[in-house]
Scaffold this active site. Structure first.
Site, PDB file in Angstrom:
ATOM      1  N   ASP A   1      34.921  46.645  64.321  1.00  0.00           N
ATOM      2  CA  ASP A   1      34.115  48.212  65.385  1.00  0.00           C
ATOM      3  C   ASP A   1      32.912  49.132  64.745  1.00  0.00           C
ATOM      4  OD1 ASP A   1      34.260  46.496  67.362  1.00  0.00           O
ATOM      5  OD2 ASP A   1      34.660  47.386  68.970  1.00  0.00           O
TER       6      ASP A   1
ATOM      7  N   HIS B   1      29.518  45.413  66.328  1.00  0.00           N
ATOM      8  CA  HIS B   1      31.249  44.686  66.256  1.00  0.00           C
ATOM      9  C   HIS B   1      30.959  43.055  65.260  1.00  0.00           C
ATOM     10  CE1 HIS B   1      34.661  42.469  68.103  1.00  0.00           C
ATOM     11  NE2 HIS B   1      33.713  41.337  67.780  1.00  0.00           N
TER      12      HIS B   1
ATOM     13  N   GLU C   1      46.819  25.648  26.404  1.00  0.00           N
ATOM     14  CA  GLU C   1      47.496  26.897  25.545  1.00  0.00           C
ATOM     15  C   GLU C   1      48.722  28.083  26.988  1.00  0.00           C
ATOM     16  OE1 GLU C   1      47.537  28.887  23.454  1.00  0.00           O
ATOM     17  OE2 GLU C   1      46.341  27.651  22.251  1.00  0.00           O
TER      18      GLU C   1
ATOM     19  N   GLU D   1      41.761  29.814  18.407  1.00  0.00           N
ATOM     20  CA  GLU D   1      43.306  29.725  19.243  1.00  0.00           C
ATOM     21  C   GLU D   1      44.035  29.602  17.710  1.00  0.00           C
ATOM     22  OE1 GLU D   1      44.549  30.229  21.711  1.00  0.00           O
ATOM     23  OE2 GLU D   1      43.053  30.089  23.210  1.00  0.00           O
ATOM     24  N   ARG D   2      43.666  28.693  16.387  1.00  0.00           N
ATOM     25  CA  ARG D   2      44.265  28.599  15.726  1.00  0.00           C
ATOM     26  C   ARG D   2      45.679  28.457  15.373  1.00  0.00           C
ATOM     27  NH1 ARG D   2      40.735  33.184  15.271  1.00  0.00           N
ATOM     28  NH2 ARG D   2      42.619  33.870  14.525  1.00  0.00           N
TER      29      ARG D   2
END
Length: 365
Positions: free
Chosen positions: A195, A280, A45, A137-138
């Site tokens: 920090d 830190h 698709e 989907e068809r």
């Protein structure tokens, strides 16, 4: 990261997106077989591209759009707008598919299987690809066995299933209050170090994922850690990470210490070269501690990452985020998996014709 654009994706790009979809839907209760059955269809698709418009005709909402080529595109786009979420977005499209399952939408039960039964099925990926093709989907041409081939390919070449234990990298502290940001003029020049301070001195922070201490630097008051597995990062990428926590004194752990996500990892402090109580923090890509380098100030050697791209800030109070793009995530940590089957990646060349799928020839839902 995932790939979202109005173009046909390459094999490597499709694999990144397919792995993301597998991880996401596994953590929402889908079987690997069901996900790969759908991926076999998505490949035809859209080349598994959430940003693809049918025939590359961008903005033509009467044609198809997205992973499954919703047609007309306006149906999906209007839904996304009503939900207040961006429509050209991987997570948004997966949320739509989950919504369709829960609301019995889009699915026509043409193969004696409901959508809710489909997502739990352990039939073969090939069988499920054909069921998804027929019931969801068809397309105009229903005779597309290549979608089953593609589903089998993804089943054999994607890792995990049931989430594979993939954890979201969570920001370690429950607040964000930055005192010196990236490239800070005091001691972060050229680096991505940041920090942070807590609400009090010796404020706690916690393991962002399951991790192991790999280096202890007593003189500079730091511990280095690596994630035990790849983690889901805030920006959607999946990677190993290595980081340092600096300034707690005395250091609480030795090399080899293992922590589970959420375990206490440390506290802000005044150890090493410091002017006040803080934490830190610096992170790099990968699972190898490589020491330090200067850029010109000190940081971890290796590929530095932006902290705000790695660590999600779910349930974190942001007091001063320095204007950075801090991100939350809908990712839910996996609870294990079958480890996948990674031993057939060498079949890629044999499947190149599959990867030039009929998405290139205009098939649509």
């Amino acid at each position: 990261m995932v790939y979202v654009s109005n173009k046909y994706l390459t094999m490597s790009e499709m694999k990144v997106n397919a792995q993301y979809i597998l991880n996401y839907l596994s953590n929402n209760g889908w079987t690997k077989q069901a996900i790969c059955g759908m991926l076999g269809n998505m490949q035809s698709e859209s080349t598994i591209n959430p940003g693809l418009w049918q025939n590359l005709d961008e903005g033509n909402t009467s044609l198809g759009f997205g992973l499954v080529q919703w047609t007309p595109a306006s149906n999906y786009i209007n839904w996304a707008n009503n939900q207040g979420i961006p429509y050209k977005n991987m997570d948004s499209e997966l949320k739509r598919i989950i919504w369709e399952v829960n609301n019995n939408a889009q699915w026509n039960n043409l193969r004696d299987m409901t959508f809710k039964e489909y997502i739990k099925s352990t039939k073969t990926p090939r069988e499920l690809a054909m069921i998804f093709l027929a019931s969801y989907e068809r397309p105009a041409n229903p005779n597309q066995p290549v979608r089953g081939d593609q589903a089998e390919y993804w089943y054999k070449n994607l890792s995990g299933g049931g989430g594979g234990g993939l954890q979201l990298a969570q920001f370690p502290m429950d607040i964000i209050n930055i005192t010196q940001g990236e490239n800070g003029s005091f001691s972060h020049k050229g680096t991505l170090c940041i920090d942070f301070v807590g609400k009090t001195e010796k404020y706690p922070y916690y393991a962002p994922c399951d991790c192991t201490c790999v280096w202890r630097g007593d003189a500079s008051a730091y511990l280095a850690w690596t994630s035990d597995k790849e983690v889901m990062c805030a920006d959607g990428s999946v990677r190993y990470i290595t980081w340092v926590n600096v300034h707690e004194s005395p250091l609480p752990f030795d090399v080899g210490k293992k922590l589970k996500k959420g375990d206490l990892m440390g506290h802000t402090g005044i150890g090493g070269n410091v002017t006040g109580d803080h934490w830190h923090f610096n992170v790099i890509d990968g699972k190898e501690y490589q020491g330090w380098t200067k850029k010109p100030d000190s940081c971890l050697a290796g590929t530095e990452l932006h902290i705000y791209d790695v660590f999600a800030v779910n349930n974190v109070e942001i007091i001063n985020g320095n204007g950075y793009d801090w991100k939350t995530s809908d990712w839910q940590d996996g609870d294990g998996g079958d480890g996948g089957d990674d031993n057939e990646n060498n079949k890629t060349k044999d499947l190149i014709t599959l990867l030039l799928s009929d998405a290139l020839h205009g098939w649509k839902a």
